[in-house]
Write an enzyme that holds these catalytic residues in place. Structure first.
Site, PDB file in Angstrom:
ATOM      1  N   LYS A   1      27.727  34.936  47.913  1.00  0.00           N
ATOM      2  CA  LYS A   1      26.251  35.149  48.369  1.00  0.00           C
ATOM      3  C   LYS A   1      26.066  36.693  48.556  1.00  0.00           C
ATOM      4  O   LYS A   1      24.796  37.292  48.691  1.00  0.00           O
ATOM      5  CB  LYS A   1      25.646  34.192  49.446  1.00  0.00           C
ATOM      6  CG  LYS A   1      25.634  32.661  48.914  1.00  0.00           C
ATOM      7  CD  LYS A   1      24.974  32.120  50.046  1.00  0.00           C
ATOM      8  CE  LYS A   1      25.089  30.489  50.027  1.00  0.00           C
ATOM      9  NZ  LYS A   1      24.486  29.857  48.938  1.00  0.00           N
TER      10      LYS A   1
ATOM     11  N   HIS B   1      21.185  23.978  56.932  1.00  0.00           N
ATOM     12  CA  HIS B   1      21.742  23.606  55.499  1.00  0.00           C
ATOM     13  C   HIS B   1      22.724  22.442  55.574  1.00  0.00           C
ATOM     14  O   HIS B   1      23.276  22.504  56.771  1.00  0.00           O
ATOM     15  CB  HIS B   1      22.583  24.728  54.961  1.00  0.00           C
ATOM     16  CG  HIS B   1      23.125  24.725  53.499  1.00  0.00           C
ATOM     17  ND1 HIS B   1      24.119  24.093  53.161  1.00  0.00           N
ATOM     18  CD2 HIS B   1      22.674  25.402  52.413  1.00  0.00           C
ATOM     19  CE1 HIS B   1      24.600  23.892  51.996  1.00  0.00           C
ATOM     20  NE2 HIS B   1      23.656  24.756  51.402  1.00  0.00           N
TER      21      HIS B   1
ATOM     22  N   ASP C   1      25.504  30.154  61.303  1.00  0.00           N
ATOM     23  CA  ASP C   1      25.611  29.981  59.875  1.00  0.00           C
ATOM     24  C   ASP C   1      25.054  31.337  59.490  1.00  0.00           C
ATOM     25  O   ASP C   1      23.785  31.347  59.425  1.00  0.00           O
ATOM     26  CB  ASP C   1      24.932  28.590  59.360  1.00  0.00           C
ATOM     27  CG  ASP C   1      24.806  28.701  57.742  1.00  0.00           C
ATOM     28  OD1 ASP C   1      25.427  29.562  57.243  1.00  0.00           O
ATOM     29  OD2 ASP C   1      24.170  27.887  57.380  1.00  0.00           O
TER      30      ASP C   1
ATOM     31  N   CYS D   1      20.100  21.801  49.282  1.00  0.00           N
ATOM     32  CA  CYS D   1      20.971  21.331  50.259  1.00  0.00           C
ATOM     33  C   CYS D   1      20.465  21.274  51.847  1.00  0.00           C
ATOM     34  O   CYS D   1      20.990  21.643  52.851  1.00  0.00           O
ATOM     35  CB  CYS D   1      22.335  21.921  50.209  1.00  0.00           C
ATOM     36  SG  CYS D   1      23.091  21.777  48.555  1.00  0.00           S
TER      37      CYS D   1
ATOM     38  N   GLN E   1      23.054  33.042  54.795  1.00  0.00           N
ATOM     39  CA  GLN E   1      22.023  33.745  54.297  1.00  0.00           C
ATOM     40  C   GLN E   1      21.749  34.870  55.012  1.00  0.00           C
ATOM     41  O   GLN E   1      20.545  35.790  54.673  1.00  0.00           O
ATOM     42  CB  GLN E   1      20.761  32.950  54.328  1.00  0.00           C
ATOM     43  CG  GLN E   1      21.032  31.628  53.467  1.00  0.00           C
ATOM     44  CD  GLN E   1      21.011  31.812  52.005  1.00  0.00           C
ATOM     45  OE1 GLN E   1      20.478  32.860  51.372  1.00  0.00           O
ATOM     46  NE2 GLN E   1      21.703  31.022  51.300  1.00  0.00           N
TER      47      GLN E   1
END
Lengths: 435, 167
Positions: free
Chosen positions: A250, A147, A224, A390, A227
């Protein structure tokens, strides 16, 4: 087609799903044209259960005050609620409370880390803090699946420090290629930043292999987890990475808050990226000493109500069980992928089996631009994301500029998947690609 | 007309399938490269002016518009209809039309001024798009490139537009 398929082993029961959906008021919303909302954009932002708003309202109406200051009762209660939220969220993510720094989100977390490393590189790093000072000729490794929030800040750090930026490629299914590690992770590599799960392909990265390669050369690892943490059992300690970044919105929580997780021995010696109030001990006109972590990294007034809302969100997830949520979403993903496989002109930009991936499913629809596809789906009440999400480089790797992405959450049903595919099957006809 | 059909009018779909002015030509007096930040769609547009302004004719005339790019039906059709609308007009008239198209795009589906109705011709087909703020960027992509390319041409800057590395 019907939505009455039996629930998979280990997933959520039909009765639970009905109860869950009742906790999310927006899911009952009727949209223009009388269509019931089918929300397939959880990877962008998740819907929030009532308990999250209730917790935030309760705080605002009964305990709102500045934290970590003031001697009055409200200040004490607010501080306790804030720190209690930190403890609950950290436990949910497999971290100690002092390993969790509140930030504005994943982007804020990565930029905080970059700001801290930039401060270290500024020549003032001494002793253990030198670990964070990158030098010209050092290397930062990222991946093609990132991202922009886990790519652009590292481009900036490379430019500031003179370090070079290298990357791991993705394979044809959009998975980070670990066979690139030997070439990419050189002895001068100081940091490897990579996604746990791509927000485009949904592919889950082999974290252990990347960590091993990074540790072999003494490089820091940054994950990261925006997600992954909302959809899979997530254990910061067990993953073995040095840092991880997450966003509350999220994972059923509010906007404006997230966290940087950092191993305590690293946070102990890392210089603060941002400075100011709340994070200092002694301040004179010429210098200041800093508090221990996590406070050292939390300059300014923190997002107190949001932390309390986020704690309620992780409480909601934990009560259901992340393993069961993951099983539910995996079953829905398998159903979606199965039906998409039978649809002409629709290519899945990611793994075509549900194993080793999340429920973020990006599509390339032959002859129809994603914006047009999204507009068509919206007309039937189907909320998907269109664009590059993104993440332009991974789209380029797939040979497209943008995609149409359906992404699943714990509240989605088999009937919604069926409805999505049914409407999707009409898109190419409407735009005259097939007659 | 359904809300979907109010956006994807037949005229728009025709232009999307058969875009006018698509295909770059040389030489040019000004070039622009524009990107829609939400989807990464790109347009490169070139303009040719007939002559610099002089005392007899205070405005140059836009003798040619050529563009290339990839994008959704809205962005492609808008660039196409724009090309037909502005080619051959004096530059100050093109600037007026750009302002009027912006007014249409800001209308959110509300009635627009007589000036807009009288001037925009086929570009009025994008009135339906104005009700979708997320799609307005698609419709104005070509117009943004035109405005930028024109300002470069008028400033005597015929250099190629800068394009990011690795795109």
């Amino acid at each position: 087609m019907t939505g009455s398929s039996p629930q998979p082993e280990g997933g959520l029961t039909a009765a639970e799903l009905v109860a869950i959906r009742a906790d999310f008021p927006v899911l009952g919303r009727r949209l223009a044209g009388g269509h019931r909302l089918v929300y397939l954009d959880t990877a962008a932002t998740a819907q929030r259960p009532r308990v999250v708003e209730d917790a935030m309202r309760d705080f605002a109406e009964n305990r709102n005050a500045g934290v970590h200051r003031g001697a009055h009762q409200l200040a004490a209660e607010a501080t306790e609620a804030y720190e209690d939220a930190r403890t609950k969220i950290a436990a949910f993510l497999g971290a100690a409370p002092w390993e969790l720094v509140f930030t504005s989100g994943t982007t804020g977390a990565i930029n905080l880390l970059v700001a801290s490393l930039t401060a270290a590189a500024g020549g003032r790093a001494e002793g253990a803090a030198r670990r964070f000072a990158l030098l010209p000729g050092d290397r930062i490794v990222v991946t093609q699946a990132e991202h922009h929030s886990n790519l652009v800040p590292w481009q900036r750090l490379a430019a500031v420090t003179g370090a070079q930026l290298a990357y791991l490629r993705v394979d044809a299914e959009g998975r980070v290629r670990t066979d690139d590690l030997a070439d990419a992770v050189t002895p001068r590599t100081r940091l490897v930043a990579f996604t746990h799960a791509s927000n485009v392909s949904g592919a889950i990265t082999d974290v252990a292999t990347v960590v091993r390669a990074a540790q072999a050369v003494g490089a820091l690892t940054v994950l990261d987890a925006a997600q992954s943490a909302p959809h899979l059992p997530f254990d910061f300690g067990a993953l073995g990475v040095d840092f991880a970044a997450v966003s509350a919105h999220k994972m059923l929580g509010p906007n404006g808050i997230g966290a940087l997780l950092g191993r305590s021995e690293l946070l102990e010696v890392m210089p603060p990226g941002f400075t100011g109030g709340s994070m200092v001990e002694i301040v004179t006109m010429s210098e200041a000493t800093f508090q221990p972590p996590p406070t050292r990294f939390e300059a300014g007034t923190g997002p107190v109500a949001q932390a309390i809302g986020w704690a309620a969100a992780v409480g909601y997830l934990a009560a259901l069980g992340m393993d069961r949520i993951a099983a539910h979403e995996r079953a829905l993903t398998a159903r979606l992928l199965d039906q998409l496989g039978a649809l002409a002109g629709v290519r899945v930009l990611g793994p075509t089996a549900a194993r080793g991936r999340t429920g973020a499913v990006a599509l390339d629809i032959a002859g129809v631009h994603p914006h047009d596809a999204g507009q068509f789906l919206d007309d039937f009440g189907l909320a998907v994301r269109v664009g590059h999400h993104c993440a332009q480089p991974i789209h380029r790797a797939f040979g497209v500029t943008a995609s149409t992405r359906a992404s699943l959450g714990l509240y989605n049903t088999a009937a919604e998947i069926d409805r999505f595919v049914e409407v999707l099957s009409q898109v190419r006809g409407y735009f005259g690609v097939v007659r | 007309m359904s809300s979907l059909d109010s956006i994807y009018q037949e005229l728009i779909m025709d232009h999307a399938r058969h875009p006018q002015g698509k295909g770059l030509t040389e030489p040019f007096d000004g070039e622009s490269f524009q990107v829609n930040p939400t989807c990464g769609d790109q347009v490169r547009l070139r303009v040719v002016l007939d002559a610099p302004p002089d005392a007899d004719r205070p405005s140059s005339r836009l003798s040619q518009v050529a563009w290339d790019g990839k994008g959704c039906a809205i962005s492609q059709a808008s660039a196409s209809i724009m090309t037909e609308l502005v080619a051959g007009l004096p530059v100050d008239r093109v600037e007026q039309l750009d302002a009027l198209f912006s007014e249409l795009m800001r209308s959110r589906g509300a009635p627009v001024s007589a000036a807009v109705e009288d001037a925009l011709g086929d570009a009025l087909a994008f009135a339906g798009v104005s009700r979708y703020p997320m799609r307005v960027k698609c419709a104005i992509l070509g117009w943004m490139a035109l405005k930028d390319a024109l300002s470069k041409a008028l400033a005597g800057d015929a250099s190629p537009a800068r394009v990011p590395e690795g795109i």
